[in-house]
Design an enzyme around this catalytic site. Structure first.
Site, PDB file in Angstrom:
ATOM      1  N   ASN A   1       0.958  -1.293  -0.156  1.00 45.47           N
ATOM      2  CA  ASN A   1      -0.065  -0.076   0.037  1.00 45.47           C
ATOM      3  C   ASN A   1       0.961   1.375  -0.084  1.00 45.47           C
ATOM      4  O   ASN A   1       1.418   1.573   0.930  1.00 45.47           O
ATOM      5  CB  ASN A   1      -0.772   0.094   1.107  1.00 45.47           C
ATOM      6  CG  ASN A   1      -1.578   1.351   1.240  1.00 45.47           C
ATOM      7  OD1 ASN A   1      -1.985   2.168   0.399  1.00 45.47           O
ATOM      8  ND2 ASN A   1      -2.346   1.588   2.625  1.00 45.47           N
TER       9      ASN A   1
ATOM     10  N   LYS B   1       0.094   4.336  -0.287  1.00 50.99           N
ATOM     11  CA  LYS B   1      -0.519   5.266   0.377  1.00 50.99           C
ATOM     12  C   LYS B   1      -0.390   6.509  -0.740  1.00 50.99           C
ATOM     13  O   LYS B   1      -0.352   6.248  -1.770  1.00 50.99           O
ATOM     14  CB  LYS B   1      -0.093   5.701   1.631  1.00 50.99           C
ATOM     15  CG  LYS B   1      -0.109   4.504   2.590  1.00 50.99           C
ATOM     16  CD  LYS B   1       0.059   4.692   3.824  1.00 50.99           C
ATOM     17  CE  LYS B   1       0.399   3.531   4.903  1.00 50.99           C
ATOM     18  NZ  LYS B   1       0.010   3.374   6.074  1.00 50.99           N
TER      19      LYS B   1
ATOM     20  N   HIS C   1      -9.611   0.590   4.719  1.00 51.57           N
ATOM     21  CA  HIS C   1      -8.261   0.917   5.420  1.00 51.57           C
ATOM     22  C   HIS C   1      -8.560   1.741   6.827  1.00 51.57           C
ATOM     23  O   HIS C   1      -9.590   2.765   6.564  1.00 51.57           O
ATOM     24  CB  HIS C   1      -7.381   1.476   4.172  1.00 51.57           C
ATOM     25  CG  HIS C   1      -5.928   1.707   5.030  1.00 51.57           C
ATOM     26  ND1 HIS C   1      -5.688   2.663   5.833  1.00 51.57           N
ATOM     27  CD2 HIS C   1      -4.953   0.568   4.716  1.00 51.57           C
ATOM     28  CE1 HIS C   1      -4.278   2.534   6.228  1.00 51.57           C
ATOM     29  NE2 HIS C   1      -3.961   1.235   5.668  1.00 51.57           N
TER      30      HIS C   1
ATOM     31  N   GLU D   1      -7.025   4.260   7.752  1.00 51.50           N
ATOM     32  CA  GLU D   1      -6.752   5.778   7.528  1.00 51.50           C
ATOM     33  C   GLU D   1      -8.195   6.299   6.783  1.00 51.50           C
ATOM     34  O   GLU D   1      -8.397   7.629   6.985  1.00 51.50           O
ATOM     35  CB  GLU D   1      -5.731   5.985   6.550  1.00 51.50           C
ATOM     36  CG  GLU D   1      -4.412   5.722   7.337  1.00 51.50           C
ATOM     37  CD  GLU D   1      -3.112   5.463   6.537  1.00 51.50           C
ATOM     38  OE1 GLU D   1      -2.968   5.628   5.436  1.00 51.50           O
ATOM     39  OE2 GLU D   1      -2.253   4.782   7.307  1.00 51.50           O
TER      40      GLU D   1
ATOM     41  N   GLY E   1       1.978   2.230  10.650  1.00 48.68           N
ATOM     42  CA  GLY E   1       2.985   3.270  10.505  1.00 48.68           C
ATOM     43  C   GLY E   1       3.802   3.664  11.830  1.00 48.68           C
ATOM     44  O   GLY E   1       4.173   5.094  11.990  1.00 48.68           O
TER      45      GLY E   1
ATOM     46  N   SER F   1       3.298  -2.062  10.415  1.00 48.75           N
ATOM     47  CA  SER F   1       4.606  -1.942  10.704  1.00 48.75           C
ATOM     48  C   SER F   1       5.662  -3.505  10.253  1.00 48.75           C
ATOM     49  O   SER F   1       6.627  -3.946  10.969  1.00 48.75           O
ATOM     50  CB  SER F   1       4.971  -1.474  11.989  1.00 48.75           C
ATOM     51  OG  SER F   1       4.464  -0.399  12.345  1.00 48.75           O
TER      52      SER F   1
HETATM   53  C1  PEP Z   1      -1.016   0.238   6.015  1.00 47.61           C
HETATM   54  O1  PEP Z   1      -1.001   1.374   5.494  1.00 47.61           O
HETATM   55  O2  PEP Z   1      -1.723  -0.698   5.353  1.00 47.61           O
HETATM   56  C2  PEP Z   1       0.118  -0.224   6.572  1.00 47.61           C
HETATM   57  C3  PEP Z   1       0.280  -1.537   7.102  1.00 47.61           C
HETATM   58  O3  PEP Z   1       1.218   0.588   7.004  1.00 47.61           O
HETATM   59  P1  PEP Z   1       2.650   0.207   7.623  1.00 47.61           P
HETATM   60  O4  PEP Z   1       3.107  -1.156   7.005  1.00 47.61           O
HETATM   61  O5  PEP Z   1       3.490   1.578   7.217  1.00 47.61           O
HETATM   62  O6  PEP Z   1       2.302   0.066   9.090  1.00 47.61           O
END
Ligand code: PEP
Length: 248
Positions: free
Chosen positions: A9, A11, A93, A95, A171, A210
């Protein structure tokens, strides 16, 4: 047998130049260890489609409109994503839920529209830190999943992907431990099993939050974790492909 899926992803990151570089690096080093997919910003879908067609790597969008077409300025419809060859698209998601107020009901409509357009939804589920600390994790993911099941029925899950993404791990650099993630994945599978055992056994459930090459192997070793939804680390092709290699 569920095939691992490792999905990036991106983003709202990148530029035409960096997207080209990232795709070239992924294509060059790719093998068939796991299925790979990338989710670029909408405006790069045409470029991604042109570069990845025939590569075996799938692509999709990060969001979709809850309307099929019409006067919805700034929105992108499922049929448009289909025009650009999207195999998958993210829905729900965290976000989108947290920053844009998307509800379970809207997420369910988006899920349905994607499937009608022949695109597999990747349905994101996950609790906030406060919800985890107050022991509401199961109740939250069950509510999020049930909203979709009530709208589309369990059979629709045979052609989708689920992604457990604890909001507190996205994140932040804090990953769920493999055991914490496994417990929620098994719980999600058990909810599906209440309606259909076979679909529960075949639906892929990705972990996101993460994930890095350093922690991926332990997560992917868990019996109900079928790959990862990778945010930050997917912008680095070496790291992304190392995560894919952690599936073996
Ligand atoms: C995500 O945005 O779906 C995600 C898992 O981000 P990150 O790996 O940066 O935590």
């Amino acid at each position: 047998m569920r095939r691992y899926l490792v999905a990036g992803n991106w983003k709202m990151n990148g530029s035409l130049t960096s997207v080209r570089e990232l795709l070239a690096a992924i294509r060059q080093a790719q093998d068939d260890t796991a299925e790979l997919a990338v989710f670029p910003p909408f405006v790069y879908l045409a470029e991604v489609a042109a570069q990845l067609r025939g590569s075996g790597i799938a692509w999709g969008a990060q969001n979709v409109s809850e309307h099929p077409s019409g006067a919805y300025t700034g929105e992108v419809a499922a049929a448009m994503l289909q025009d650009f060859g999207c195999a998958y698209t993210l829905v729900g998601h965290s976000e989108r839920r947290a920053l844009y107020g998307e509800t379970d009901a809207q997420t369910a409509v988006k899920f349905e529209l994607l499937q009608q357009a022949g695109i597999r939804p990747v349905l994101c589920l996950g609790e906030t830190l406060q919800e985890r600390e107050t022991e509401q994790t199961e109740c939250v993911v069950e509510r999020q999943l049930t909203a979709v099941l009530d709208r589309v029925g369990v059979a629709a899950l045979s052609d989708c992907v689920l992604a457990y993404e604890p909001v507190w791990a996205i994140g932040t650099g804090k990953t769920a431990t493999p055991e914490q993630a496994q417990a929620v994945h098994a719980f999600i599978r058990s909810i599906v099993a209440k309606s259909d055992d076979i679909i529960a056994g075949s639906v892929r459930i990705l972990y996101g939050g993460s994930v890095k090459s350093a922690n991926a192997k332990a997560l992917f070793a868990m019996p109900d974790i079928d790959g990862g939804l990778i945010g930050g680390a997917s912008l680095n092709p070496v790291e992304f492909l190392d995560i894919a290699h952690a599936t073996i």
